[in-house]
Structure formats: C-alpha cells, structure tokens
Scaffold this active site. Sequence first.
Site, PDB file in Angstrom:
ATOM      1  N   ASP A 160     -11.517  -2.104  -1.712  1.00 37.79           N
ATOM      2  CA  ASP A 160     -12.000  -2.804  -0.519  1.00 37.79           C
ATOM      3  C   ASP A 160     -13.526  -2.711  -0.478  1.00 37.79           C
ATOM      4  OD1 ASP A 160     -12.469  -3.839   1.968  1.00 37.79           O
ATOM      5  OD2 ASP A 160     -11.099  -2.558   3.069  1.00 37.79           O
ATOM      6  N   LYS A 210     -10.457  13.643  -3.429  1.00 35.22           N
ATOM      7  CA  LYS A 210     -11.475  13.120  -2.516  1.00 35.22           C
ATOM      8  C   LYS A 210     -11.140  13.522  -1.080  1.00 35.22           C
ATOM      9  CE  LYS A 210     -10.647   9.067  -0.872  1.00 35.22           C
ATOM     10  NZ  LYS A 210     -10.421   7.622  -0.641  1.00 35.22           N
ATOM     11  N   ASP A 243      -7.857   9.054  -5.761  1.00 36.11           N
ATOM     12  CA  ASP A 243      -7.625  10.001  -4.668  1.00 36.11           C
ATOM     13  C   ASP A 243      -6.213  10.558  -4.783  1.00 36.11           C
ATOM     14  OD1 ASP A 243      -5.973   8.005  -3.620  1.00 36.11           O
ATOM     15  OD2 ASP A 243      -7.467   7.332  -2.176  1.00 36.11           O
ATOM     16  N   HIS A 251       0.820  -1.214   0.000  1.00 41.27           N
ATOM     17  CA  HIS A 251       0.000   0.000   0.000  1.00 41.27           C
ATOM     18  C   HIS A 251       0.858   1.270   0.000  1.00 41.27           C
ATOM     19  CE1 HIS A 251      -3.103   2.846   0.689  1.00 41.27           C
ATOM     20  NE2 HIS A 251      -2.623   3.168   1.880  1.00 41.27           N
ATOM     21  N   ALA A 301     -15.127  -0.587  -1.990  1.00 42.54           N
ATOM     22  CA  ALA A 301     -15.412  -0.031  -3.329  1.00 42.54           C
ATOM     23  C   ALA A 301     -15.996   1.375  -3.301  1.00 42.54           C
ATOM     24  CB  ALA A 301     -16.303  -0.967  -4.151  1.00 42.54           C
ATOM     25  N   GLY A 302     -16.044   1.993  -2.127  1.00 39.42           N
ATOM     26  CA  GLY A 302     -16.547   3.367  -2.041  1.00 39.42           C
ATOM     27  C   GLY A 302     -15.681   4.333  -2.838  1.00 39.42           C
TER      28      GLY A 302
HETATM   29  C1  R5P Z   1      -6.444   3.955   0.262  1.00 36.18           C
HETATM   30  O1  R5P Z   1      -5.568   4.781   0.479  1.00 36.18           O
HETATM   31  C2  R5P Z   1      -6.314   2.855  -0.739  1.00 36.18           C
HETATM   32  O2  R5P Z   1      -5.351   3.142  -1.725  1.00 36.18           O
HETATM   33  C3  R5P Z   1      -7.657   2.574  -1.380  1.00 36.18           C
HETATM   34  O3  R5P Z   1      -8.069   3.747  -2.078  1.00 36.18           O
HETATM   35  C4  R5P Z   1      -8.683   2.222  -0.342  1.00 36.18           C
HETATM   36  O4  R5P Z   1      -8.200   1.241   0.529  1.00 36.18           O
HETATM   37  C5  R5P Z   1      -9.945   1.730  -1.007  1.00 36.18           C
HETATM   38  O5  R5P Z   1     -10.885   1.464  -0.010  1.00 36.18           O
HETATM   39  P1  R5P Z   1     -12.428   1.392  -0.333  1.00 36.18           P
HETATM   40  O6  R5P Z   1     -12.599   0.505  -1.546  1.00 36.18           O
HETATM   41  O7  R5P Z   1     -13.016   0.794   0.921  1.00 36.18           O
HETATM   42  O8  R5P Z   1     -12.905   2.774  -0.586  1.00 36.18           O
END
Ligand code: R5P
Length: 317
Positions: free
Chosen positions: A220, A190, A167, A127, A222-223
């Site tokens: 994760d 975002k 983001d 990450h 997907a939001g």
């Molecule tokens: C966050 O910094 C990661 O790079 C992903 O953007 C994040 O983990 C995605 O999470 P979710 O799908 O729950 O929005």
Amino acid sequence: MKLLSGNSNLPLAQEMAGYLGTTLANANIKRFSDMEIFVEILDNVRGQDVFFIQSTSYPANDNIMEMLIAIDALKRASAKRITCVFPYFGYARQDRKPGPRTPISAKLVANIITKAGADRVLALDLHAGQIQGFFDIPLDHVYASPAIAEDILEHYPNKNLVIVSPDVGGVVRARALAKRIDADLAIVDKRRERAGISEVLNIIGEVEGRDCILFDDIIDSAGTMCNAAAALAKGGAASVSAYATHGVLSGPALDRIRNSALKELVVTNSIRMSEDAKKVEKIRVISIAPLLAEALKRVAEETSVSSLFDEPLAVKH
Ligand code: R5P
C-alpha cells in the site's frame, strides 16, 4: 454464463473474458450529473449464471457502490445466479476491532454485498483467510501464489533464494510460497508503533549473501516492504526483490519504491495500475487473468477449484 465488469479494472476483466474465449456482456454503467451511479444491463441475463468482476480498490466506496447497484440490476433482470468476483477485496484489513468503539468494516462490506443479492463470491488473496466466514454465502478463495511461483522460477532461477515475510503476520503466506518453490524462509520482525508508521526490528533466518524475495499480500504505502528491504540490505543480502499480489500503491508508495533497496517489485494486475505507477521502472506487473478465469470457469462448471493449486504450473500463463 455471462461475464460483466464494473469500471474498476476493465482491462483485467477483458483479459479474463479472452482467456475464456468470450467477451464481456454489454452494460452501461455511468454517472448522473450529481455523480449518482446508474447501471443498465444491455444483454438479456434471464436465467443466466452471471459473474460480476470488480476490484474494490481506490476509489473503494464508489467501486463498492457500483457493484451493489449492478447486483440489484441483475437481480431484477432475473439472473439465475450472481457471483461477485473480487480480484481485490477492499476494506479487508479492517477485519477486527483494533480498539474499543471501532468497526469491523470488512464484515460490514460482506453483509452489504450479501444483502444486495449476491449468491456467491470468488476472491483472490484475501488479506486474512477468516474473511471467508464474513460472507454467509459460498466463497471460493483463490491464491496468486502459482502465478507468482512461476514468475520467480523464470526470473530468479538460482538456488540462492530466500523468501522473506516482511512481517510476522505474513509468515504463513511466505512459508507456503517458499515450500512451493523449495526455497528457505526468513522473517522480518516488524513492530508498528502507530498506524502508517512501520519499524523494522529483527531478521529471523539466514539472509547474508542470499538473494532475498519479500512476499506480501498488499503493498500500500510501501512502508512495510521498503523498510524490510532496507533491513535485509543492512543484514548483508546479496539482492532484495519483492512480490505482492495487490499493488494498492497509495500516498508515498512510488517515491519510496524508487528510493528503496529493492531491485524490483512485482505485483499482479488485480488492481489497475495508475499512469504514475507505470512510469516506475522498478515495478513489473504480471497477469492474474488466466488463473482467475480458470477458477471462474470451474465455479461455472461446478468442478474443483482447489485442485488448481495442487501444482505450481497448473495454469499456463
Ligand atoms: C498488513 O498486514 C499487510 O499484509 C501489508 O503488510 C500492509 O497492508 C502493507 O501496507 P504498507 O505498504 O502501507 O506498509
């Protein structure tokens, strides 16, 4: 060299072994009736260079524990060197203190793995790059971007593409992919008001009339992706698709993807896909096995791993 796998992503480990023209070593990893984990390595590993492949995805705690116990078994069986291969390294997003009196769990997990007796780590799309420094043992960090770039060039061969970071935190990653395939870059700015809630504010870059490809390391709940897709559609994008290395796909993810503005979501098989996720027509999986296996081979042969990323088509998929 011996390849072993935990139970988290056996199909990927078998595919990697196939790429290397070998099979996985025999091990018995099972549960006692009280759910304690037991590991028995059935092949001789004395003096061997052992690679233990395990994605520490859901159930992350069980998968980590399975790996720790396997490392202990390998150590006591006199393996010469143990490399932990993480197609997906869980807990990676807890890489700093978000507030007072909170842990840095990624560092804790790295400490435990090192303490258990791992000699090296091979990890795919961590990450954050700085997680490499959480391990006080050598770590090779490999990227899914060559496989992703190749897939984009095959499935989206037009010249109208824009790679979009969903983001601000993912800009470096998206920029590198855009450069690799010679596409433009845009950013969705975002702001996350509180954990689990994401809010799209602005689009930086030209997306009107363009085919947009969102790119992130993790999808994760997907939001992030679905909100970014909605913002791009509202901003006049001709189409919106998405790529992510790690398809965590937890909680509301599948419903969100089904109902999203996304034409397609492509993830790698770094995490084994659930049966429910396989039923979502918008989701397509590409294999990371050739790239990971090639990196693993280079670690074993002590040749350059970084040269694997010099060209997009360095590994044939
Ligand atoms: C966050 O910094 C990661 O790079 C992903 O953007 C994040 O983990 C995605 O999470 P979710 O799908 O729950 O929005």
